[in-house]
Design a protein around this motif. Sequence first.
Motif, short mmCIF file in Angstrom:
data_model
loop_
_atom_site.label_atom_id
_atom_site.label_comp_id
_atom_site.label_asym_id
_atom_site.label_seq_id
_atom_site.Cartn_x
_atom_site.Cartn_y
_atom_site.Cartn_z
N ALA A 5 8.26 8.30 -27.04
CA ALA A 5 7.67 9.44 -26.72
C ALA A 5 7.16 9.81 -25.67
O ALA A 5 6.23 10.48 -24.69
CB ALA A 5 7.23 10.40 -27.74
N ALA A 6 5.95 9.27 -25.76
CA ALA A 6 4.75 8.67 -24.97
C ALA A 6 5.60 9.02 -22.96
O ALA A 6 4.84 9.50 -22.04
CB ALA A 6 3.61 8.02 -25.08
N GLN A 7 6.38 7.11 -23.40
CA GLN A 7 6.11 7.25 -22.34
C GLN A 7 7.21 8.49 -21.22
O GLN A 7 7.45 8.48 -20.23
CB GLN A 7 7.63 5.80 -22.46
N VAL A 8 8.30 9.17 -22.27
CA VAL A 8 9.00 10.21 -21.75
C VAL A 8 8.23 10.87 -21.22
O VAL A 8 9.33 11.35 -19.57
CB VAL A 8 9.94 10.31 -22.73
N ALA A 9 7.38 10.74 -21.88
CA ALA A 9 6.73 12.11 -21.37
C ALA A 9 5.86 12.07 -20.23
O ALA A 9 5.46 13.15 -19.04
CB ALA A 9 5.81 13.07 -22.45
N ARG A 10 5.42 10.69 -19.92
CA ARG A 10 4.83 10.47 -18.24
C ARG A 10 5.69 10.47 -17.76
O ARG A 10 5.72 11.04 -16.71
CB ARG A 10 4.19 9.41 -18.91
N GLU A 11 6.83 9.88 -17.82
CA GLU A 11 8.02 9.94 -16.89
C GLU A 11 8.29 11.50 -16.18
O GLU A 11 9.28 11.36 -15.30
CB GLU A 11 8.85 8.95 -16.48
N THR A 12 8.46 12.49 -17.11
CA THR A 12 9.34 13.60 -16.99
C THR A 12 8.50 14.95 -17.09
O THR A 12 8.59 15.61 -16.80
CB THR A 12 9.62 13.88 -17.63
N SER A 18 12.96 17.08 -10.07
CA SER A 18 13.80 18.30 -11.27
C SER A 18 13.94 18.37 -12.82
O SER A 18 13.57 16.73 -12.71
CB SER A 18 15.15 18.78 -10.25
N ALA A 19 13.21 18.81 -13.87
CA ALA A 19 13.14 18.49 -14.95
C ALA A 19 15.32 18.32 -15.31
O ALA A 19 16.12 19.03 -15.28
CB ALA A 19 12.71 19.39 -15.45
N PRO A 20 14.43 16.99 -16.61
CA PRO A 20 15.72 16.00 -17.10
C PRO A 20 16.65 17.52 -17.74
O PRO A 20 16.13 17.76 -18.21
CB PRO A 20 15.96 14.77 -16.93
N GLY A 21 17.79 17.19 -17.56
CA GLY A 21 18.22 17.72 -18.66
C GLY A 21 18.41 17.12 -20.12
O GLY A 21 17.89 16.21 -20.21
N GLU A 22 18.99 18.10 -21.04
CA GLU A 22 18.52 17.73 -22.68
C GLU A 22 19.70 16.23 -22.66
O GLU A 22 18.95 14.80 -23.52
CB GLU A 22 19.30 18.30 -23.40
N ALA A 23 20.16 15.81 -22.24
CA ALA A 23 21.37 14.97 -22.32
C ALA A 23 21.10 13.93 -21.75
O ALA A 23 20.31 12.45 -22.31
CB ALA A 23 22.23 14.71 -21.60
N ASP A 24 19.92 13.93 -20.69
CA ASP A 24 19.20 13.14 -19.69
C ASP A 24 17.92 12.78 -20.53
O ASP A 24 18.11 11.10 -20.66
CB ASP A 24 18.57 12.77 -18.65
N VAL A 25 17.40 13.62 -21.01
CA VAL A 25 16.28 12.86 -22.03
C VAL A 25 16.62 12.50 -23.26
O VAL A 25 15.88 11.18 -24.09
CB VAL A 25 15.03 14.19 -22.19
N MET A 70 0.95 -1.20 -0.19
CA MET A 70 -0.24 0.04 0.14
C MET A 70 1.52 1.34 -0.20
O MET A 70 0.75 1.79 -0.58
CB MET A 70 -0.90 0.34 0.91
N LEU A 71 1.64 1.10 0.76
CA LEU A 71 3.06 2.01 0.44
C LEU A 71 3.56 2.30 -0.55
O LEU A 71 3.86 4.23 -1.12
CB LEU A 71 3.79 2.58 1.86
N GLY A 72 3.67 1.56 -1.39
CA GLY A 72 4.09 1.94 -2.33
C GLY A 72 3.48 2.06 -3.66
O GLY A 72 3.86 3.15 -4.32
N GLU A 73 2.46 1.64 -3.68
CA GLU A 73 1.48 1.96 -4.43
C GLU A 73 0.91 3.91 -4.09
O GLU A 73 0.76 4.57 -4.86
CB GLU A 73 -0.36 1.82 -4.01
N LEU A 74 0.95 4.31 -2.57
CA LEU A 74 1.64 5.72 -3.01
C LEU A 74 2.35 6.45 -2.41
O LEU A 74 2.07 7.72 -2.49
CB LEU A 74 0.76 5.99 -1.30
N ALA A 75 3.66 5.59 -3.26
CA ALA A 75 4.97 6.48 -3.58
C ALA A 75 4.85 8.02 -3.59
O ALA A 75 5.34 8.62 -3.52
CB ALA A 75 5.35 5.87 -3.17
N ASP A 76 4.12 7.78 -5.15
CA ASP A 76 4.14 8.46 -6.09
C ASP A 76 3.50 9.71 -5.82
O ASP A 76 2.99 11.04 -6.64
CB ASP A 76 3.88 8.42 -7.52
N VAL A 77 2.20 9.57 -4.68
CA VAL A 77 1.32 11.15 -4.63
C VAL A 77 2.09 11.68 -4.32
O VAL A 77 1.92 12.02 -3.09
CB VAL A 77 0.11 9.75 -3.97
N PRO A 78 1.81 13.18 -5.17
CA PRO A 78 2.46 14.64 -4.77
C PRO A 78 1.25 14.99 -3.82
O PRO A 78 0.27 16.14 -4.39
CB PRO A 78 2.58 15.09 -5.78
N ALA A 79 1.03 14.55 -2.35
CA ALA A 79 0.02 15.07 -1.54
C ALA A 79 0.14 14.31 -0.46
O ALA A 79 1.29 13.58 -0.33
CB ALA A 79 -1.74 14.84 -2.00
#
Length: 278
Positions: free
Chosen positions: A254-261, A230-237, A149-158
């Motif tokens: 592109a869709a996956q990187v958009a989701r992740e970043t 923090s937003a990834p740099g160009e080289a990371d993208v 349950m904690l894992g499910e909630l890990a990315d919740v920005p709240a």
Amino acid sequence: MDQALPPGLYIVATPIGNLGDITLRAIETLRGVSVIACEDTRVTGKLLRLLGIKARMIRYDDHAGEGDRQRLIDTMLTEPVALVSDAGTPLVSDPGFRLVREARAAGAAITSLPGPSAAIVALTLSGLPSDRFLFAGFLPSKAKARADMLGELADVPATLIFYETAPRLADALAAIDEVLPGRELAVARELTKKFEECRTGSSAELAAHYGAHPPKGEIVLMVGPPPEKSAPGEADVDAMLLALLADTKASQAAAQVARETGLDRKLLYARAMELRGK
Ligand code: SAM
């Protein structure tokens, strides 16, 4: 209340420790209803005695049989019925959800009288961000389910809010230390009562404190939001896109990187096509 209460369901919040937190409207309503549905007639009976209210009580929880619930709903179509829990706001980790849902479907009038709820009292005391919060009820008692349950909630920005019990606090803090390291936490205990406290710190600090001073009483455990990415740099993208382009189409990469970043998908697609051409 001078006039008789109209028929319907009245959801009435009651104090979570300090009797002074009962509202005038709650007192008037409990005095005016024909019947009070409650979790435990002894607990609610004590509250009513302190308030000098005589009322008929019936025991209700969401595990009640369909027949009992239907009788209660039939009553609220012609008489005023209150729903209370042992303490705090009904339906918040307490019975009432099924009753309200079915009462609504049956066309009953429903009113909710605001009042104390430990989750909100704790959040306002904690100093943790309150602009967004997620109330998650009780954490499971089994280690695997709790970590999941904690894992499910890990990315919740709240800020996450959990109800906890004193004997389980140490295990909960240890699990948070493992699954959500580095977060700011708060433990609120015995809210509105004589020994009220709210302690903040890291999971390790709070585990050390409560290890040395085993807690008593009722507890709300809160976990601050994850640090903003923090937003990834160009080289990371570029590296992320190139890794994905090895076995997916440019649009999918592109869709996956958009989701992740959180970056713009169309711009990422254009960059993916450029990289593919190189
Ligand atoms: N419906 C209630 C409400 O609105 O707060 C909550 C009911 S839930 C069954 C009981 C849990 O609420 C306790 O185990 C504890 O986590 C929390 N709680 C209730 N009263 C509290 C208090 N005075 N101080 C801290 N936590 C409390």
